[in-house]
Write an enzyme that holds these catalytic residues in place. Sequence first.
Site, PDB file in Angstrom:
ATOM      1  N   GLY A 253      37.971  42.053  33.782  1.00  0.00           N
ATOM      2  CA  GLY A 253      38.128  41.139  32.649  1.00  0.00           C
ATOM      3  C   GLY A 253      36.726  40.840  31.791  1.00  0.00           C
ATOM      4  O   GLY A 253      36.597  40.243  30.807  1.00  0.00           O
ATOM      5  N   HIS A 254      35.595  41.573  32.405  1.00  0.00           N
ATOM      6  CA  HIS A 254      34.370  41.302  31.893  1.00  0.00           C
ATOM      7  C   HIS A 254      33.863  40.265  31.072  1.00  0.00           C
ATOM      8  O   HIS A 254      33.447  39.145  31.595  1.00  0.00           O
ATOM      9  CB  HIS A 254      33.755  42.725  31.317  1.00  0.00           C
ATOM     10  CG  HIS A 254      33.884  43.911  32.116  1.00  0.00           C
ATOM     11  ND1 HIS A 254      32.909  43.943  33.375  1.00  0.00           N
ATOM     12  CD2 HIS A 254      34.201  45.092  32.061  1.00  0.00           C
ATOM     13  CE1 HIS A 254      33.121  44.994  33.927  1.00  0.00           C
ATOM     14  NE2 HIS A 254      33.718  45.772  33.146  1.00  0.00           N
TER      15      HIS A 254
END
Length: 335
Positions: A253-254
């Site tokens: 999901g950075h």
Amino acid sequence: MTTQANKSKPSKVIYDTDPGVDDAMALYYALAHPAIDVVGITTTFGNVTVEQAAINALYLTAIAGKNISITKGVKTPWCKPGEAPPTHIHGRDGLGNLTQRVATTNQLDPRASAQFIVDMARAEPGEITLVAVGPLGNLSLALKLEPALPALLREVILMGGTITEPGNVSPVAEANIWNDPHAADHVFTAGWKLAMVGLDVTHQVIMPVALFKRIADKHRHIATDSLLHAVGFYANFYSNLYPHVARIHGCFGHDVLAFIYLTNPEFFKLQSGRIRVATEGLAQGQTMMNRKDFVDYAQKGWGKDKPVTQVCMGVDSAACTTEFERVMMGDWLSR
Ligand code: BDR
Ligand code: CA
């Protein structure tokens, strides 16, 4: 720890981004969260060209029924030559090659992104948090326009860099920092209240495509359908690369973790240190942290005149995905 999540009024945020699939996830989390007020979006090259980044920011906000000031920012790195965008990760259009786009009418704010950041910070000193999830050229340019910017912004939270986790562009470099290492070093040494949300934590949070399917099924809306499509493409890239990600058909999901840090800092373990960025050679883009501040190193550039960054080194990944889903399931989309 200072947290903005428990304040009664929402945090005003400028979102500096290169959308990008995880950038889109992060944008929608921010728009869905009642404790976040996105007061502007600034765009940069990175996952796509800056032109496409601006198109995507306009599109994503328009289909979600929002009209937010959006500006176009830097096109290339400060010093090194630019490179072709990573179409194999985010698609040719940055959103997993959407099969069609509906017509929208939102228009760009004509200011350059750096000027917009400076104008907004001067208008509301100490009020605005900058969440940056792409290469850092817009922030670096804004610092050149207004050297007092660190005192005018409330906080900067950036997704980028890595300390102990292997890099994703080289063994030591994370993409956002590697894409503009000179700008990144400028940002890390500027002296604002700064938090780094890097691969040390983002590689621990795997978001399954099934989660985005549940969100899309709940809303039955073009915004969440488009996000599901984009995430499917992005998850294929990560699932082909990492067997543990493939097992749940998911992705990292950075960028969304930068916003989750804003809303839920209690999910993260922090370490503080002075960070410098390698700008040349094999280590280009490496974020190096001095973890022995008591040593008077012979190498210049590590003195106590350099500011300290709060670096996220640990994360409660289950809490992050649960909170992401809870927020995204709320009633935030216009029809
Ligand atoms: C970062 O690089 C980009 O591909 C993502 O959007 C994220 O900001 C991860 O290294
Ligand atoms: Ca990004």
